[in-house]
Write an enzyme that holds these catalytic residues in place. Sequence first.
Site, PDB file in Angstrom:
ATOM      1  N   THR A  73     -20.989  11.428  32.857  1.00 27.96           N
ATOM      2  CA  THR A  73     -20.794  12.186  34.095  1.00 27.96           C
ATOM      3  C   THR A  73     -21.144  13.656  33.885  1.00 27.96           C
ATOM      4  OG1 THR A  73     -19.051  10.664  34.775  1.00 27.96           O
ATOM      5  CG2 THR A  73     -19.089  12.819  35.845  1.00 27.96           C
ATOM      6  N   ARG A  94     -29.234   6.148  28.794  1.00 30.03           N
ATOM      7  CA  ARG A  94     -29.284   4.723  28.476  1.00 30.03           C
ATOM      8  C   ARG A  94     -28.943   3.865  29.691  1.00 30.03           C
ATOM      9  NH1 ARG A  94     -24.889   4.216  24.227  1.00 30.03           N
ATOM     10  NH2 ARG A  94     -24.043   5.830  25.587  1.00 30.03           N
ATOM     11  N   LYS A 105     -14.691  -0.974  29.911  1.00 31.17           N
ATOM     12  CA  LYS A 105     -15.215   0.359  30.190  1.00 31.17           C
ATOM     13  C   LYS A 105     -15.744   0.510  31.607  1.00 31.17           C
ATOM     14  CE  LYS A 105     -18.601   3.698  28.410  1.00 31.17           C
ATOM     15  NZ  LYS A 105     -19.708   3.909  27.463  1.00 31.17           N
ATOM     16  N   ALA A 273     -23.554   2.992  20.361  1.00 37.85           N
ATOM     17  CA  ALA A 273     -23.571   3.887  19.203  1.00 37.85           C
ATOM     18  C   ALA A 273     -22.564   3.486  18.134  1.00 37.85           C
ATOM     19  CB  ALA A 273     -23.300   5.317  19.641  1.00 37.85           C
ATOM     20  N   PHE A 301     -20.719   7.426  22.529  1.00 37.88           N
ATOM     21  CA  PHE A 301     -19.419   7.673  21.893  1.00 37.88           C
ATOM     22  C   PHE A 301     -19.337   9.086  21.318  1.00 37.88           C
ATOM     23  CE2 PHE A 301     -19.519   2.919  21.675  1.00 37.88           C
ATOM     24  CZ  PHE A 301     -18.521   2.723  22.614  1.00 37.88           C
ATOM     25  N   PHE A 381      -9.313  18.064  34.544  1.00 45.20           N
ATOM     26  CA  PHE A 381      -8.509  17.138  35.341  1.00 45.20           C
ATOM     27  C   PHE A 381      -7.461  17.944  36.109  1.00 45.20           C
ATOM     28  CE2 PHE A 381     -10.493  14.156  32.596  1.00 45.20           C
ATOM     29  CZ  PHE A 381     -10.345  12.885  33.159  1.00 45.20           C
TER      30      PHE A 381
END
Length: 556
Positions: A73, A94, A105, A273, A301, A381
């Site tokens: 993101t 990817r 996930k 990864a 990752f 957040f």
Amino acid sequence: MLTDVEIAQSTVMEPIKAIAERIGLDEDDLELYGKYKAKISLETINRLKDNDNGKLVLVTAINPTPAGEGKTTTMIGLSQALNKLGKKSIVAMREPSLGPCFGIKGGAAGGGYAQVVPMEDINLHFTGDIHAITTANNLIAAMLDNSIQQGNPLDIDTRQIVWKRCVDLNDRALRHIVVGLGGRLNGVPREDGFDISVASEVMAILCLATSLEDLKARAGRMIVAYTNSGEAVTVDDIKATGAVTLLLKDAIKPNLVQTLDHTPVFVHGGPFANIAHGCNSVMATELAMKLGDYAITEAGFGADLGAEKFLDIKCRQAGLKPDAVVIVATVRALKMHGGVDKKNLAEENLDALKKGVANLTKHIENIHKYGLPTVIAINAFPTDTDAELQLLKTVCEEMGAEVAISEVWAKGADGGIEMAEKLLHVLETTESHFKPIYELDQPIVNKLRAIAQEIYGADDVIITKKVANKIKKYTAQGLDNLPICIAKTQYSLSDDPTLLGRPTDFSVEINDLIPNTGAGFLVAIAGSIMRMPGLPRVPAANGMDIDENGKIVGLF
């Protein structure tokens, strides 16, 4: 609040021909997959090879936690923000695997207002690249078994077959199986197993190839088994190279799509990864660099996995020189690294943050070892407090890294302006002195030790007897000059997923060593990592559905 899929469905996409035109491509350069997806022709890729390169920026992250980091993101939002500032930025990322999409996930097309669309297509089958990789992989397996069945003219030792079948789903029941049961007409019985498709060597060669010719050469070099006298048997030896390349003739072409605000995106290749090399294709990255002033890419990752492999394998093989690295972190995730339970993350906890931030500082140190300037993106957040954000910014600035708050999930390009400006400042004022962490002419053990000690912070590596014998074998075969791709847990800097933060006083145990001669690296299996994941107790697939009008729900 709208879900990711609802936000994506409410977006009015531009025709992909308009996106292509924005970066200097016309309809003749495209192979259209409907109105909003296209592949770039090989002729166009060859034509662009002499173009100047734009800046290459890698986006990576801390070790992932269930609290989420938002690396993809952030990457998408950063490119959106650069374009809003008047820069010409292109994403290279990817393709999502169906395994984690239906597992724990979810998809991998970004989130909130920093997404790549058409999100549903990208997460579900897309243009069929991973299906082509799966089929090519399994054709090799079928032709290998057929050679054994038809009198075994190559004298293959069925106890030394190293080629596994694959499927792009999480299916633990396929990890270890027996094939060829049912009598003489059904093949020769032997032990076998499945890897997930994105961990296959076919995926790796597709992502590292620079042309169709290079892909074919890499395919032919892949080792599938050994003979009774110990000689390697390759795809060339079983005469499968041409057919495998034929199956991949379209999959090798990068895919062009767009973000919610019409930023161009190349989505191509999808190796994990933790169990593979974790980077999108070289061809897609180079296209983004040739067509944009800024190519923003990612590696999977944490930086101990994806970034290390991007820098030590992909960049080295492709001759790429990255200009900067963005490391994504969240207050929530760092508090988990500091020992806070997920249900308590909304509460301010400066002590836990101070402890957990050591995970981030280790990744910053590692990127600096490669000679690369760094920007830290704090993915914000609503529960983050001012005191927590200030503590995190202070720690990063003391290490010489630029720091920016990212709010791209909630605000899209507008939420990434500070991050984009900090990145531009770094690119303008700080020179990259990129250098891999080890030299290829070092012995295999020394390269393993360099990654474990320099990147993971381990005391040493533990080499099992099985691996020691393989090191001798591969050294005798001249494979000791290849880079190393370590497969290990993504959750920790160590090979133990329970050791969060910045663990100390540990060693990394290497349990297997697998030659990927087509990809051009050795895969080292660390700890108990599996190359075929399993589904969680409650798979994400449980919440997915489609209504009578074809509207998808539950995809994220």
